[in-house]
Write an enzyme that holds these catalytic residues in place. Structure first.
Site, PDB file in Angstrom:
ATOM      1  N   CYS A  50       0.755  -1.232   0.148  1.00 58.91           N
ATOM      2  CA  CYS A  50       0.027   0.024  -0.050  1.00 58.91           C
ATOM      3  C   CYS A  50       0.715   1.435   0.065  1.00 58.91           C
ATOM      4  O   CYS A  50       0.418   2.304  -0.206  1.00 58.91           O
ATOM      5  CB  CYS A  50      -0.987  -0.056   1.205  1.00 58.91           C
ATOM      6  SG  CYS A  50       0.014  -0.004   2.927  1.00 58.91           S
ATOM      7  N   ALA A 193     -11.648  -8.233   2.076  1.00 66.31           N
ATOM      8  CA  ALA A 193     -11.448  -9.840   2.431  1.00 66.31           C
ATOM      9  C   ALA A 193     -10.188 -10.150   2.185  1.00 66.31           C
ATOM     10  O   ALA A 193      -9.842 -11.408   2.589  1.00 66.31           O
ATOM     11  CB  ALA A 193     -12.525 -10.598   2.369  1.00 66.31           C
ATOM     12  N   GLY A 194      -9.344  -9.251   1.940  1.00 64.21           N
ATOM     13  CA  GLY A 194      -7.698  -9.723   1.848  1.00 64.21           C
ATOM     14  C   GLY A 194      -7.196  -9.568   2.985  1.00 64.21           C
ATOM     15  O   GLY A 194      -7.733  -9.578   4.066  1.00 64.21           O
ATOM     16  N   SER A 195      -5.687  -9.915   2.905  1.00 62.66           N
ATOM     17  CA  SER A 195      -4.814  -9.876   4.184  1.00 62.66           C
ATOM     18  C   SER A 195      -4.947  -8.725   5.201  1.00 62.66           C
ATOM     19  O   SER A 195      -5.074  -8.748   6.406  1.00 62.66           O
ATOM     20  CB  SER A 195      -3.560 -10.113   3.464  1.00 62.66           C
ATOM     21  OG  SER A 195      -2.880  -9.013   2.841  1.00 62.66           O
TER      22      SER A 195
END
Length: 621
Positions: A50, A193-195
């Site tokens: 990110c 719903a990712g890490s």
């Protein structure tokens, strides 16, 4: 070939540029494939998080490699090369290794010491391996980076210096209140719903929220995350074991449910906290949607209680007077008006004195009052030289001001009023996506507190660093030196193996010639002669090969491989074939090529032991 990294991060580029340069999973795959297809690069891998986008490659030319990697980054990110170039950084060879090891330890993270980067490095390596763009160098590099990062976290207290980006973001939302106290009993909406979203959901559950709602485009992933939350943090069934000394209300009994993405606007009106981290290329929450949700939530709040009447404020008397009423009596100030007057006094340094006049107050006294109001001082030496006419003008001016506003400077400094407590936001938003999921215009909405990557970068700039950071830096420096030595030693290994193979071939040829000249030689004597000749060759090669590996592992030792090839007239293609065999890339299908006669290559006894020890020192590939 040499390691090169070209990239940009939160340290080199503003969030607006990082946001535009963000790469989807498909774009990352295409980037590494195009990099390997380019002329200067033999291997490639991309580390995209990110707050960073970095392209790693094994190149044979520095300047050509920098130009090619920069161009590819610009093409695949969609940001023009001229615009992107000022924000790019370049690291080469040992500095590139140092950079990745620092990243793995969390030293280059937005929140120093966070361990989440290790998972992202692992994913980057797995992606490069799956795409067959990682050779021996990048495999060694990324695997060693993972080991260095784990070592830093296990041997030092770097974990105390930092935390995950999720935890840091929640702390910024809580604005000084402990997260567990701030989050307890609130409803949370997690978008994605990712890490990162999974970590956010688990962190909120541990913090004590009452409910976690997961929204995701793929509902199956949302359901899986909800199942995990229920297993680890869900409400205990009746009769379940409760630890001794507790009542079972430890803040981890959360309700969890999954919803489709189209339900987000409705769920936002119910949520107290919303965390978003998706791979969407556009906004997930617009300012309009957030404003409507905040307005709905504010409307549901109970009306505030009426403020009690303010007590009258006196200035040398029991009641503050506004003047004389129609009945000739002094009329007390209305409490609301009195509050406004008190605020004006705190701001401007004036108080109401009814019909009191300024007559009889000399200019010096009035000037001193004005100086108090302005937190200044008066030079009495200047006042002593003023004329009576100047004093009269000053008195007249102050009298005119008092007549216009009904107030004159107070005889004492006013006591400051306590600042009014700010109302708690109706909605807390945490945006951890890159590019952004939430419109930054939300920052200007009343009743909403938004923390995003940009505000996290500003807050982390002032975050304290633990003393363990210095110890981690020493670990990184040691590991960089060891990795460089191992790589330089590995670089000369194919040349040494080719030299031993050539020696083995010479021995085999001479034994064959001897058998032709002595056809009656029995098998026992033939074996003894062959073993003796091989032993002589091994002993002659042992000291030079050991020493050349030691020299090659030192800085500047890359030239020893060239020296060996020149001195012994080794064929470059033979050396390359040995190298490909070691990498497992000797044939088109990826299987390793057969190596030369191992009897003379690795040898036995002392020479063989040296090969074995060096192989162990290099670690797994």
């Amino acid at each position: 070939m040499s390691l090169l990294v070209v990239g940009l991060s939160h340290r080199s580029a503003p969030v607006s540029v990082l946001e535009r340069a963000a790469l989807s999973a498909d774009a990352q795959a295409k980037l590494v494939q195009d990099t390997v297809a380019a002329e200067p690069a033999a291997e490639a891998g991309v580390l995209a998080t990110c707050n960073r986008i970095e392209l790693y490659a094994d190149v044979d030319k520095f300047h050509a490699g920098v130009a090619e990697l920069s161009t590819l980054l610009a093409q695949h990110s969609g940001v023009g090369l001229d615009e992107l170039t000022p924000y790019l950084y370049v690291h080469y060879e040992d500095r590139a290794v140092h950079h990745l090891f620092s990243v793995a330890c969390g030293l280059d993270s937005m929140v120093v010491g966070e361990g989440q980067i290790l998972g992202q490095i692992k994913d980057s390596l797995a992606r490069a391996q799956e795409l067959h763009t990682a050779g021996r160098l990048l495999n060694d590099l990324f695997q060693q980076a993972l080991r260095v990062g784990k070592r830093a976290h296990s041997e030092t207290g770097i974990d105390r210096a930092g935390q995950s980006l999720v935890t840091f973001g929640l702390e910024q939302l809580a604005a000084g209140t402990p997260v567990t106290e701030w989050a307890r009993g609130k409803r949370a909406l997690v978008i994605g719903a990712g890490s990162m979203s999974s970590l956010a959901a688990a962190t909120l559950a541990r913090a004590g929220v009452a409910e976690v709602v997961v929204a995701n485009r793929t509902e199956d992933r949302a359901e899986r995350l909800v199942t995990l939350l229920e297993e680890q943090y869900g409400q205990r069934p009746a009769g379940a074991y409760t630890p001794e000394g507790t009542d079972g209300t430890d803040g981890t009994d959360v309700l969890a449910r999954a919803v489709p993405m189209h339900s987000v606007p409705v769920e936002l009106t119910r949520a107290d906290i919303a965390v978003s981290c998706t791979g969407a290329t556009g906004l997930v929450l617009t300012a309009t949607a957030v404003a409507e949700a905040a307005e709905t939530r504010t409307a549901r709040r109970p009306a505030p209680m009426d403020l009690p009447d303010l007590p009258p404020t006196g200035l040398g008397s029991d009641v503050t007077r506004l003047g004389t009423g129609a009945d000739g009596l002094d009329t007390p100030l209305d409490p609301t008006a009195a509050e406004g007057t008190r605020r004006a006094a705190a701001t401007n340094g004036f108080s109401v004195l009814g019909e009191a006049a300024v007559a009889g107050m000399d200019a010096a006294t009035l000037e001193q009052h004005a100086a108090w109001v302005g937190n200044g001082t008066v030079d009495r030496r200047e006042a002593a030289h003023r004329t009576v006419e100047e004093d009269a003008e000053l008195i007249a001016a102050l009298a005119a001001t008092a007549a216009a506003v009904g107030r004159i400077p107070e005889l004492r400094r006013p006591e400051p009023l306590p600042a009014a407590a700010r109302s708690e936001p109706a909605l807390y938003l945490l945006d951890l996506a890159m590019p952004r999921d939430i419109d930054p215009a939300v920052h200007r909405l009343a009743g909403v507190r938004l923390v995003d990557i940009e505000s996290l970068a500003e807050a982390s700039a002032d975050a304290p660093m633990a003393a363990d950071v210095d110890q981690v830096r020493r670990i990184v420096a040691d590991e960089v030196a060891a990795f460089g030595a191992a790589q330089r030693a590995a670089h000369i290994t194919p040349t040494v193996v080719a030299l031993r193979a050539m020696a083995a071939g010479v021995v085999a040829g001479e034994i064959a010639r001897l058998e032709g000249r002595l056809p009656g030689l029995d098998a026992k004597h033939r074996a003894e002669i062959s073993q003796t000749v091989r032993r002589v060759v091994d002993k002659l090669l042992h000291a030079p090969t050991v020493r050349v590996k030691q020299l090659a592992s030192e800085p500047g030792g890359a030239g020893y491989a060239d020296a060996l090839r020149t001195l012994f007239d080794l064929d470059q293609e033979t050396v390359a074939a040995v190298s490909r065999a070691a990498d497992g890339t000797g044939t088109p299908d990826g299987t390793a090529m057969g190596t030369p006669d191992t009897a003379g290559v690795t040898g036995t006894g002392a020479a063989g032991d040296v090969e074995s020890k060096n192989s162990k020192n290099r670690g797994p590939v």
